[in-house]
Design a protein around this motif. Structure first.
Motif, mmCIF file in Angstrom:
data_model
loop_
_atom_site.group_PDB
_atom_site.id
_atom_site.type_symbol
_atom_site.label_atom_id
_atom_site.label_comp_id
_atom_site.label_asym_id
_atom_site.label_seq_id
_atom_site.Cartn_x
_atom_site.Cartn_y
_atom_site.Cartn_z
ATOM 1 N N TYR A 236 -1.406 -11.645 37.874
ATOM 2 C CA TYR A 236 -1.140 -12.330 36.601
ATOM 3 C C TYR A 236 -0.477 -11.371 35.623
ATOM 4 O O TYR A 236 -0.840 -10.182 35.557
ATOM 5 C CB TYR A 236 -2.442 -12.858 35.985
ATOM 6 C CG TYR A 236 -2.991 -14.054 36.712
ATOM 7 C CD1 TYR A 236 -2.481 -15.327 36.482
ATOM 8 C CD2 TYR A 236 -4.035 -13.910 37.623
ATOM 9 C CE1 TYR A 236 -2.987 -16.431 37.154
ATOM 10 C CE2 TYR A 236 -4.548 -15.010 38.293
ATOM 11 C CZ TYR A 236 -4.025 -16.267 38.053
ATOM 12 O OH TYR A 236 -4.508 -17.368 38.720
ATOM 13 N N LYS A 237 0.469 -11.909 34.859
ATOM 14 C CA LYS A 237 1.196 -11.100 33.879
ATOM 15 C C LYS A 237 0.326 -10.875 32.649
ATOM 16 O O LYS A 237 -0.347 -11.785 32.169
ATOM 17 C CB LYS A 237 2.490 -11.804 33.489
ATOM 18 C CG LYS A 237 3.404 -10.980 32.584
ATOM 19 C CD LYS A 237 4.741 -11.675 32.392
ATOM 20 C CE LYS A 237 5.651 -10.863 31.485
ATOM 21 N NZ LYS A 237 5.877 -9.488 31.982
ATOM 22 N N THR A 238 0.351 -9.621 32.147
ATOM 23 C CA THR A 238 -0.327 -9.277 30.902
ATOM 24 C C THR A 238 0.717 -8.788 29.903
ATOM 25 O O THR A 238 1.913 -8.817 30.184
ATOM 26 C CB THR A 238 -1.367 -8.167 31.129
ATOM 27 O OG1 THR A 238 -0.679 -6.938 31.410
ATOM 28 C CG2 THR A 238 -2.314 -8.512 32.280
ATOM 29 N N PHE A 242 1.193 -6.295 35.096
ATOM 30 C CA PHE A 242 0.483 -7.268 35.908
ATOM 31 C C PHE A 242 -0.870 -6.708 36.325
ATOM 32 O O PHE A 242 -1.036 -5.494 36.492
ATOM 33 C CB PHE A 242 1.270 -7.602 37.184
ATOM 34 C CG PHE A 242 2.491 -8.446 36.941
ATOM 35 C CD1 PHE A 242 2.433 -9.823 37.028
ATOM 36 C CD2 PHE A 242 3.703 -7.843 36.618
ATOM 37 C CE1 PHE A 242 3.561 -10.603 36.803
ATOM 38 C CE2 PHE A 242 4.837 -8.607 36.398
ATOM 39 C CZ PHE A 242 4.772 -9.992 36.487
ATOM 40 N N GLU A 286 -2.058 -21.061 36.338
ATOM 41 C CA GLU A 286 -1.351 -19.811 36.093
ATOM 42 C C GLU A 286 -0.784 -19.756 34.677
ATOM 43 O O GLU A 286 -0.910 -18.734 33.979
ATOM 44 C CB GLU A 286 -0.218 -19.653 37.115
ATOM 45 C CG GLU A 286 0.600 -18.385 36.932
ATOM 46 C CD GLU A 286 1.749 -18.286 37.913
ATOM 47 O OE1 GLU A 286 2.914 -18.380 37.462
ATOM 48 O OE2 GLU A 286 1.489 -18.114 39.119
ATOM 49 N N LYS A 287 -0.176 -20.834 34.231
ATOM 50 C CA LYS A 287 0.396 -20.862 32.880
ATOM 51 C C LYS A 287 -0.673 -20.683 31.814
ATOM 52 O O LYS A 287 -0.490 -19.932 30.843
ATOM 53 C CB LYS A 287 1.138 -22.176 32.650
ATOM 54 C CG LYS A 287 2.413 -22.317 33.482
ATOM 55 C CD LYS A 287 3.050 -23.681 33.284
ATOM 56 C CE LYS A 287 4.286 -23.846 34.165
ATOM 57 N NZ LYS A 287 4.878 -25.202 34.043
ATOM 58 N N GLU A 290 -2.028 -16.958 31.965
ATOM 59 C CA GLU A 290 -1.067 -15.968 31.480
ATOM 60 C C GLU A 290 -0.796 -16.103 29.992
ATOM 61 O O GLU A 290 -0.488 -15.111 29.325
ATOM 62 C CB GLU A 290 0.242 -16.044 32.282
ATOM 63 C CG GLU A 290 0.088 -15.528 33.706
ATOM 64 C CD GLU A 290 1.402 -15.294 34.415
ATOM 65 O OE1 GLU A 290 2.428 -15.870 33.979
ATOM 66 O OE2 GLU A 290 1.401 -14.537 35.411
ATOM 67 N N THR A 294 -1.302 -12.422 28.327
ATOM 68 C CA THR A 294 -0.140 -11.738 27.741
ATOM 69 C C THR A 294 -0.354 -11.359 26.276
ATOM 70 O O THR A 294 0.531 -10.766 25.653
ATOM 71 C CB THR A 294 1.125 -12.611 27.855
ATOM 72 O OG1 THR A 294 0.841 -13.936 27.393
ATOM 73 C CG2 THR A 294 1.611 -12.679 29.297
#
Length: 394
Positions: A236-238, A242, A286-287, A290, A294
């Motif tokens: 997962y993007k931070t 990731f 996922e959306k 994230e 983020t």
């Protein structure tokens, strides 16, 4: 005493699958003699990077072996090998099917001279079947096993696994079947032939995918870092990069929602209420995740996740992995002094055994380094050895 002390292995293999197998046998105490074709030797010796003329790739995969260089296309070279084979317990080769027969060093020929021999052949597609003569490199095996078709991101180009997983996998498959055969030999006093295929070895690893196909007819497709049956379970993007997250039960999901991301409403959201719901709505999940992750850097989230006992981790590059404190503590990087090359590094031993640990005993041999010693042991006189050298047999 190491478990395989007193076991002699002849390593006729080259590049990776076979040499990996015989390296581990050597790590566990076996006497491994690498028999390289005269004059060039193992192809991997030509592969960069080099240190003082030694291929680093060769050095990493051929520790704990002696080396002899032998022209097996000649009758005298074959005779040397026959003498050597009579003293061996195991032979490992990874020529293309049919080559050992042409050279006169195949299982049936060697079995006549040493009935107790355990002889293992490693090839791309195996010794039988319509594809047996096809070239079988790691990348072809990744394609033929179906693994490449399910690796990478959806709608992207085919992607191979980042390491030669099928070469190593076939080497491991050969390794444990050689050990099985050795146990059988101890009980029944018989050797045997072992036929290992890169594709078969890879296919045996696809247990989740087999269950999905046999159970529901599903054909797996690329899914990035996602798991096919668990969510959230992916990268997962931070705010700073990731992280990896894996939530495998409802208690972890509850802690994640309430105490990590502080979104308790997710627990009762019909899209995410159960594991199956989360899989069905993995894109939306996922959306949502994230959008929260983020807002903070990776370190913040990793600390929160670890505090709640939720499996997580960073994505390290290879240099970071080798210098990581856990890697160093586990002694997975070894320094040693090669008598010809000087100070070198290699990988450590993956299993830590309390009674019979693996040992680094010998650096990878220079080409033909132990030829004289091995021939003297086989009762060749110094004059005979010089004659074989003069005729370019050894």
């Amino acid at each position: 005493m190491q478990p395989l002390e007193g076991v002699r292995v002849l390593d006729l293999s080259h590049v990776l699958a076979g040499p990996y197998c015989t390296m581990v046998l050597g790590d566990m105490g076996a006497e491994v003699i690498k028999v390289e074709q005269y004059p060039e030797g193992d192809l991997i010796r030509q592969m960069a990077p080099f240190q003082s003329g030694m291929s680093y790739g060769f050095s990493v995969i051929n520790r704990n072996k002696q080396g002899i260089r032998l022209d097996l296309t000649t009758e005298e070279g074959q005779e040397v090998f026959y003498r050597l084979a009579k003293t061996a317990d195991v032979i490992v080769e990874n020529y293309r099917p049919g080559v050992t027969k042409k050279l006169g060093i195949d299982y049936e020929t060697i079995k006549e001279k040493n009935p107790d021999i355990i002889y293992c052949s490693i090839s791309g597609f195996g010794q039988t079947g319509p594809y047996k003569h096809k070239a079988g490199l790691d990348i072809m095996a990744q394609g033929m096993s179906g693994i490449m078709s399910m690796t990478g991101e959806s709608n992207g180009r085919p992607v191979k696994v980042g390491v030669p997983v099928h070469d190593i996998g076939a080497g491991i498959t050969a390794l444990y079947h050689i050990l099985f055969a050795y146990i059988y030999k101890l009980k029944h006093h018989e050797g045997q032939y072992i036929d290992v295929s890169l594709v078969d070895s890879a296919l045996a690893w696809t247990v989740w995918e087999a269950a999905a196909y046999f159970g529901k007819g599903e054909i797996p497709v690329p899914s990035g870092s996602r798991h096919r049956r668990i969510a959230p379970y992916q990268a997962y993007k931070t705010q700073s990069g990731f992280i990896l997250l894996g939530i495998v039960n409802e208690r972890m999901w509850e802690r994640f929602c309430h105490h990590v991301v502080e979104r308790p409403q997710w627990q009762n959201d019909p899209r995410f209420a159960t594991g199956n719901d989360r899989i069905e709505n993995v894109e939306e999940l996922e959306k949502e995740i994230e959008a929260v992750l983020t807002t903070q850097p990776s370190d913040v989230w990793l600390k929160r996740l670890e505090k709640q006992g939720v499996p997580c981790g960073p994505i390290l590059n290879y240099e970071e992995t080798l210098h990581n404190e856990q890697t160093q503590h586990r002694e997975m990087v070894i320094d040693y002094d090669h008598p010809e090359v000087g100070l070198m590094k290699t990988l450590g031993f993956p299993a830590k055994m309390s009674k019979s640990p693996a040992e680094f005993r010998l650096p990878a041999p220079m080409l033909g380094q132990h030829t004289d010693h091995i021939l003297e042991e086989l009762d060749y006189s110094k004059a005979e050895i010089e004659r074989l050298k003069h005729k370019a047999i050894v």
